[in-house]
Enzyme design. Structure first.
Site, mmCIF file in Angstrom:
data_model
loop_
_atom_site.group_PDB
_atom_site.id
_atom_site.type_symbol
_atom_site.label_atom_id
_atom_site.label_comp_id
_atom_site.label_asym_id
_atom_site.label_seq_id
_atom_site.Cartn_x
_atom_site.Cartn_y
_atom_site.Cartn_z
ATOM 1 N N ALA A 1 39.164 37.036 48.372
ATOM 2 C CA ALA A 1 39.666 35.646 49.265
ATOM 3 C C ALA A 1 40.226 34.805 48.030
ATOM 4 C CB ALA A 1 39.195 35.204 49.581
ATOM 5 N N GLN B 1 49.472 30.739 33.502
ATOM 6 C CA GLN B 1 51.011 31.082 33.874
ATOM 7 C C GLN B 1 51.202 29.933 34.200
ATOM 8 O OE1 GLN B 1 53.436 31.948 34.574
ATOM 9 N NE2 GLN B 1 53.142 33.984 35.142
ATOM 10 N N TYR C 1 45.014 27.469 40.153
ATOM 11 C CA TYR C 1 44.593 28.797 40.418
ATOM 12 C C TYR C 1 44.076 29.606 38.629
ATOM 13 C CZ TYR C 1 45.591 33.942 41.560
ATOM 14 O OH TYR C 1 45.733 34.823 41.740
ATOM 15 N N PRO D 1 43.385 41.595 37.731
ATOM 16 C CA PRO D 1 44.219 41.966 38.422
ATOM 17 C C PRO D 1 45.804 42.166 37.240
ATOM 18 C CG PRO D 1 43.173 42.060 40.336
ATOM 19 C CD PRO D 1 42.796 41.113 39.819
ATOM 20 N N GLY D 2 46.775 42.078 37.837
ATOM 21 C CA GLY D 2 47.635 41.728 36.971
ATOM 22 C C GLY D 2 48.832 41.595 38.161
#
Ligand code: CAA
Length: 248
Positions: free
Chosen positions: A90, A148, A154, A184-185
């Site tokens: 999630a 990022q 995040y 994951p990317g």
């Protein structure tokens, strides 16, 4: 042996759906949990899972609600048996630069992406150690490793997930329970497709394999880590990012 019971949070999402399919194909009984409010998506999910109708069910849950997580795990245990596999997939984004970020955008992301992991693990871990078997897989992100632009919330939550992973892995290692992260990317999911196209194209240009990942390429790794014979891998983070971030 009866089927092992797996819970996948974010189970009807871009990655979660594929993870449910992989675990079902591997002979697991899968409970996909996600927000009840996603009614249209729940219907699509049921259609997509038609071939796994006997082994995949949907249950509504907000992982940010500690008590609701407790009640769900208790109900699944009563109806199907103790939970052996937990995949925490999630996750939400509320991307914006820090100078514009409202406290709610920080809190919402931390509550779902990080506190949700605590809320679920807290309620399954005793049953796993009592069984002498458990597999917990936390879906982190390459952006927890690199940071990022626009993702202080995040990236903090995703990096925090891996700290949690390593700490819990130590606590339960002697009891047959493994705890790992998959990072994951950028994959072909609604979350990534919501990134403005020009920014997304720049990101794809920086991915050595030259494309977005496919959700099944993440699911395969989750399935691998959840296997009965994956017991010597714990506290690890497995990057699946097309080479976007390489480290040693
Ligand atoms: N690097 C450097 N500068 C950037 C930038 C970047 N990546 N992105 C924007 N900027 C610049 C802009 O050009 C602009 O410059 P000026 O002020 O000189 O015009 C400025 O920074 C914009 O700053 P703002 O404070 O206005 O930024 P914003 O609040 O509008 O946020 C953003 C911009 C929405 C975050 C946008 O940059 C964006 O969407 N970035 C992509 C975020 C991203 O990759 N999210 C991943 C979502 S998918 C996911 O998370 C799954 C996973 O795990 C991989």
């Amino acid at each position: 042996m009866s089927k092992r019971i797996a819970i996948v949070t974010g189970g009807i999402g871009g990655l979660g759906t594929e993870i449910c399919k992989y675990l079902a194909r591997s002979g697991r009984f899968v409970v996909a949990v996600d927000l009840a409010s996603r009614t249209e998506r729940v219907e699509q999910f049921r259609t997509e899972m038609a071939e796994f109708a006997d082994s995949v069910v949907f249950e509504p849950l907000n992982v940010a609600d500690f008590q609701a997580c407790a009640e769900l795990v208790e109900r699944i245990t009563r109806q199907h048996g103790p939970v052996s596999i937990l995949v925490n997939a999630a996750g939400i984004t509320r991307d914006t630069s820090l100078r514009k970020m409202a406290p709610e955008q920080w809190i919402d992301v931390l509550k779902v992406n990080l506190e949700g992991v605590f809320n679920m693990c807290r309620h399954v871990v005793d049953a796993m150690t009592a069984q002498g078997f458990g597999r917990i897989v936390n879906i982190s992100s390459v952006n927890g490793q690199t940071g990022q632009f626009g993702q202080t919330n995040y990236s903090a939550a995703k990096a925090g997930m891996h700290g949690f992973t390593m700490a819990l892995a130590r606590e339960v290692a002697r009891k047959g329970v493994t705890v790992n992260s998959v990072s994951p990317g950028y994959c072909k999911t609604a979350m990534v497709m919501a990134v403005p196209e020009d920014i997304r194209n720049q990101i794809v240009a920086d991915i050595p394999v030259g494309r977005l990942g496919e959700p099944h390429e993440i699911a395969r790794v989750v399935d691998f880590l959840s296997a009965d014979d994956a017991g010597f891998i714990t506290g690890a983070n497995i990057p699946v990012n097309g080479g976007y971030f390489m480290n040693y």
